[in-house]
Design a protein around this motif. Structure first.
Motif, short mmCIF file in Angstrom:
data_model
loop_
_atom_site.label_atom_id
_atom_site.label_comp_id
_atom_site.label_asym_id
_atom_site.label_seq_id
_atom_site.Cartn_x
_atom_site.Cartn_y
_atom_site.Cartn_z
N LEU A 1 -4.78 -12.98 -9.13
CA LEU A 1 -5.49 -11.71 -8.33
C LEU A 1 -6.52 -11.85 -7.87
CD1 LEU A 1 -3.64 -9.37 -8.22
CD2 LEU A 1 -5.34 -8.43 -10.00
N LEU A 2 -7.85 -12.43 -7.81
CA LEU A 2 -9.23 -12.27 -7.24
C LEU A 2 -9.60 -13.03 -6.53
CD1 LEU A 2 -10.51 -12.26 -11.19
CD2 LEU A 2 -10.65 -10.34 -9.39
N GLN A 3 -8.86 -14.25 -6.74
CA GLN A 3 -8.90 -15.01 -5.34
C GLN A 3 -8.07 -14.61 -4.28
OE1 GLN A 3 -6.49 -18.01 -8.17
NE2 GLN A 3 -7.94 -19.45 -7.07
N HIS A 4 -7.35 -14.14 -4.28
CA HIS A 4 -6.75 -13.54 -3.10
C HIS A 4 -6.88 -12.48 -2.27
CE1 HIS A 4 -3.96 -17.21 -4.44
NE2 HIS A 4 -4.44 -17.86 -3.06
N HIS A 5 -7.81 -11.83 -2.46
CA HIS A 5 -7.82 -10.14 -2.36
C HIS A 5 -7.06 -9.67 -2.51
CE1 HIS A 5 -11.44 -12.32 -0.90
NE2 HIS A 5 -10.93 -13.03 -0.38
N VAL A 6 -6.22 -9.19 -3.73
CA VAL A 6 -4.97 -7.99 -3.63
C VAL A 6 -5.23 -7.22 -3.91
CG1 VAL A 6 -2.85 -7.94 -5.14
CG2 VAL A 6 -3.66 -10.28 -4.74
N LYS A 7 -5.49 -6.49 -2.76
CA LYS A 7 -5.48 -4.56 -2.73
C LYS A 7 -4.85 -4.12 -3.45
CE LYS A 7 -9.86 -5.48 -1.66
NZ LYS A 7 -10.68 -4.91 -0.80
N LEU A 8 -3.52 -4.47 -3.76
CA LEU A 8 -2.73 -3.43 -4.44
C LEU A 8 -1.44 -3.56 -4.98
CD1 LEU A 8 -0.78 -0.80 -4.54
CD2 LEU A 8 0.47 -1.27 -2.50
N ILE B 1 -7.61 -2.46 -9.03
CA ILE B 1 -6.89 -2.36 -7.55
C ILE B 1 -5.64 -0.70 -8.19
CG2 ILE B 1 -6.98 -4.39 -6.72
CD1 ILE B 1 -4.46 -5.01 -8.04
N PRO B 2 -5.29 0.06 -7.05
CA PRO B 2 -4.49 0.60 -7.26
C PRO B 2 -2.87 -0.25 -7.63
CG PRO B 2 -4.55 0.67 -5.17
CD PRO B 2 -5.27 -0.25 -5.64
N VAL B 3 -2.31 0.30 -9.07
CA VAL B 3 -1.13 -0.67 -9.49
C VAL B 3 0.35 0.89 -9.01
CG1 VAL B 3 0.62 -1.59 -11.65
CG2 VAL B 3 -2.30 -2.58 -11.35
N VAL B 4 1.32 0.70 -8.69
CA VAL B 4 2.15 1.29 -8.60
C VAL B 4 3.45 1.14 -8.95
CG1 VAL B 4 3.62 2.99 -6.64
CG2 VAL B 4 1.36 2.37 -6.81
N VAL B 5 3.86 1.94 -9.61
CA VAL B 5 5.48 0.45 -10.96
C VAL B 5 6.20 2.00 -10.36
CG1 VAL B 5 6.55 0.89 -13.43
CG2 VAL B 5 4.18 0.11 -12.11
N THR B 6 7.41 1.66 -10.39
CA THR B 6 8.65 1.94 -10.24
C THR B 6 9.34 2.61 -11.34
OG1 THR B 6 10.24 0.87 -8.91
CG2 THR B 6 8.49 2.35 -7.42
#
Lengths: 401, 349
Positions: free
Chosen positions: A205-212, A252-257
């Motif tokens: 997560l941190l290495q790849h600049h994941v934003k969502l 980061i925002p985490v969206v779950v359906t």
């Protein structure tokens, strides 16, 4: 981002070693001799149990526990308003963004729940796009991890949304490729693969600049297992805490359906002190016989719950659970540019109907012959089809019009 | 008093008994050196044992200036307790109906458990109380500070800001309406002042939860103006990943005792927010607060927030001093307030 890495390492307080806490040597040795090495080991026993185990007096035990607790306790903060930790991902739906104080919040789980075909995946596709957009256009300028458990991700559809919503960007040469290149789609097919996916996501997560992070859907992995029982040990227990802590540490925002299931006679709605014959808070109309899957513990764990439903030919998106929003509902529609609100002024719903999920669905699809097909909506056609769910046996009739 | 009831290590106890020291009085006139020789332990350890024994047995324990029937125990008469109870401040919930059924508000000196389904407003009520405890004395508040222990990450700063601003506005309105004749005074508070007075702990595991509750005794003795401790929620880390249910019950019991002790010792309100679960009783599944039957005995007061008809209601499920009743409340942009409708009657059970 660097700040959050420090927080991750600092957070594992439970595993702090007693030998490194600076306790008086004599007591530290006794702990070690009895195989109590971490704060967790020590604090999982009551003081009397420790007395017995370590063969020391109560006063000594109390002092030791007090020191261990003070050291293992995270420091307090005073949460002032202008902190950088609070952030939002704007959804570009004005009314919804206003209700959510800016958009999908960072650091917590936002849940989208609704019947099949209502638009959850469409919403997720739009959000993925928004997160990958450069900040000059209101995006988060980052990568997106999309966990697709039901094979519903359609990059063709996502590009279509992009081209229609942000033509000025997507007409630039190579932009579509760059945007789509920022979205990583994972498609685990078994619960084990899903767990492995989550672990890997945490590491990178941190290495790849994941934003969502989008998980579409969570319910696919438990719906086969426990049906609709309310088990003591929730099968999603580990995932729940893991995803929650992931959201929090990475900010980061985490969206779950989440899916819906029909309400069964076993679903409780009353406490023992309530008169169950009155049944006031559960209208026994045909429309609201759906409940969110995954159970009550999950409902407690999510911070924002957006209910998508359809009633009398209109689709609604309702803010059912949010600590910073009033209970409002907005009408929405699905179009070429994704989801759009029909009115930015929401309808305030003060009663329990904000939580109800309506089962009438207005969809566009080529004729579905089973419930499974209804979940895999990939194409849009001109004719409208009304599907009416029957409560008892999941059968439905198709009305063309 | 028996030696076997002394809080000393098991081996020391065994040595005392086998050497013939059965009762505490037998230890009253013995020197440490003598005891050390008899038991075969060091003189330091013997001194320690004698110290513990004298604390337990001695009649010179400090008792409040009321005569007590039972020697050696700290006891109060019911009459003195009545005076204490009546002078005990209460924290308002900002909802008049709710305050009414609570006898004025949440009482300091007691542990109150508040539970309900997701989205009913537990965190909202917690935030409201964390703000209301800070209301200055001249507005009828306690001018205290709050400890907010967040186990789920539900403390949203923007929301707390909203509630704080609404509280300040209410105070200003109070000034302008009810104190018209008196010289004007300014409400010199800002929302940030309210936020600064909430000591926020973010807890990520049950170990940290136990650690913070243990640490609170020291923390609060260093910050004496803390008047409320809110745990949101007490359930989260104990609900999953707990294979040993007996351990869970023991740990919860220990936590409940420590919290009760905190509430009593520092005269503060302890508020525990709980989740719901289902239980099978009377032939059907019903909603009930989580953490099991043994936990339900642990808290002094229990309030359940639930949906009834078109509104949110609070029901006093268990309290030694307040009668069982329900009252409606609303969650508004300004926080917890009265339900603004015609059917505001309080329903008594």
């Amino acid at each position: 981002m660097r700040k959050s890495v420090n927080r991750v390492w600092r957070r594992v307080m439970a595993n702090k070693l007693i030998s490194e806490m600076g306790l008086p040597k004599s007591i530290a040795n006794i702990f070690a001799a009895r195989n109590i090495h971490t704060a967790k080991d020590a604090l999982s026993l009551t003081e009397f149990e420790l007395m017995e185990l370590l063969d020391v007096g109560l006063a000594e035990v109390t002092t030791a526990v007090s020191s261990i607790s003070e050291i293992s306790c995270p420091p307090y903060q005073t949460r002032m308003h202008n902190e950088h930790l609070a952030g939002h991902l704007p959804t570009r739906l004005k009314g919804l963004d206003a209700a959510l104080c800016g958009g999908i919040p960072f650091g917590v789980i936002t849940e989208l729940v609704g019947p099949a075909g209502i638009g959850k995946t469409q919403f997720c596709l739009k959000l993925s796009l928004l997160a990958s957009l450069p900040s000059s256009h209101g995006g988060l300028d980052g990568h997106v991890v999309y966990v697709d458990t039901e094979s519903k991700f359609s990059s063709r559809r996502m590009i279509e949304i992009g081209v229609n919503s942000f033509p000025e960007i997507f007409q630039i040469e190579g932009m579509a490729q760059q945007m789509a290149g920022r979205i990583l789609v994972l498609q685990p097919t078994t619960p084990t693969e899903f767990s492995e996916c989550l672990q890997k996501i945490k590491d990178s997560l941190l290495q790849h600049h994941v934003k969502l992070l989008v998980i579409d859907s969570m319910a696919a992995l438990v719906s086969g297992r426990d049906g609709q029982g309310q088990c003591r040990q929730h099968p999603l227990g580990w995932h729940m805490t893991f995803i929650k802590s992931l959201a929090e540490f990475s900010r980061i925002p985490v969206v779950v359906t989440n899916q819906v299931r029909s309400h069964s006679g076993d679903d409780p709605f009353h406490y023992s002190f309530q008169d169950s014959r009155q049944n006031l808070d559960f209208p026994t109309t045909f429309d609201s016989h759906l409940v969110a899957a995954l159970g009550i513990p999950w409902a407690h764990a999510v911070s924002i719950r957006l209910v998508l439903e359809s009633k009398s030919g209109q689709r609604f998106i309702k803010v059912a659970k949010s600590s910073m929003s009033p209970p409002v509902a907005f009408t929405f529609a699905i179009s070429a540019s994704g989801i759009s609100l029909l009115h930015d002024d929401g309808i305030e719903m003060t009663g329990p109907e904000i939580n109800a999920i309506c089962g009438q669905v207005l969809k566009h699809f080529n004729v579905a012959s089973s419930i499974n097909d209804a979940h895999n909506i990939k194409y849009f056609r001109d004719f409208e089809v009304t599907v009416v769910y029957s409560i008892k046996n999941w059968s439905f009739r198709v009305v063309c019009g | 008093m028996e030696v076997s009831s002394l809080p000393i290590s098991a081996s020391h106890r065994a040595k005392l008994i086998s050497a013939g020291y059965i009762s505490i009085s037998s230890l009253s006139s013995i020197s440490p050196a003598h005891l050390a020789r008899d038991l075969g332990i060091s003189e330091n350890e013997a001194t320690g044992i004698l110290k513990v024994a004298s604390q337990r047995g001695g009649p010179e324990r400090t008792i409040p200036s009321h005569h007590s029937i039972v020697d050696g125990l700290r006891a109060q008469t019911a009459w003195d307790m009545l005076h204490e109870e009546e002078s005990c401040r209460r924290i308002t919930t900002s909802c008049a109906d709710l305050d009414d059924i609570l006898g004025g508000g949440i009482s300091c000196k007691e542990v109150t458990e508040i539970g309900g389904v997701p989205g009913i407003g537990k965190t909202q009520l917690g935030i409201q109380l964390a703000i209301n405890v800070q209301i200055p004395l001249e507005y009828g508040g306690l001018a205290g500070k709050a400890v907010y222990i967040d186990t789920e990450g539900s403390f949203m700063v923007e929301r707390v800001q909203q509630v704080a601003e609404a509280c300040i506005k209410d105070m200003q309105e109070y000034d302008s309406f009810l104190r018209k004749d008196l010289p004007a005074r300014q409400v010199n508070l800002q929302a940030n002042d309210f936020l600064a007075n909430i000591y926020y702990f973010r807890i990520c595991s049950y170990t940290e939860q136990i650690a913070v509750i243990n640490y609170l005794e020291k923390f609060i003795s260093e910050h004496k103006d803390i008047k409320v401790v809110i745990v949101d929620s007490i359930t989260f880390h104990f609900r999953q990943d707990f294979d040993d249910m007996a351990l869970r019950t023991r740990l919860l019991g220990g936590m409940a005792l420590k919290l009760m002790k905190l509430a009593k010792k520092f005269t503060l309100a302890v508020i525990l927010l709980n989740q719901v679960t289902t239980k099978y009783s009377g032939g059907s599944f019903q909603l009930t607060l989580a953490l099991g039957d043994s936990w339900s005995h642990a808290c002094t007061n229990r309030i359940i927030l639930y949906w009834n008809g078109n509104g949110r209601y609070a029901h006093i499920d268990k309290s030694p001093s307040i009668r069982s009743a329900s009252a409606p409340y609303a969650v508004t942009g300004r926080g917890i307030r009265n339900l603004a409708s015609n059917c505001k009657r309080v329903k008594l059970m």
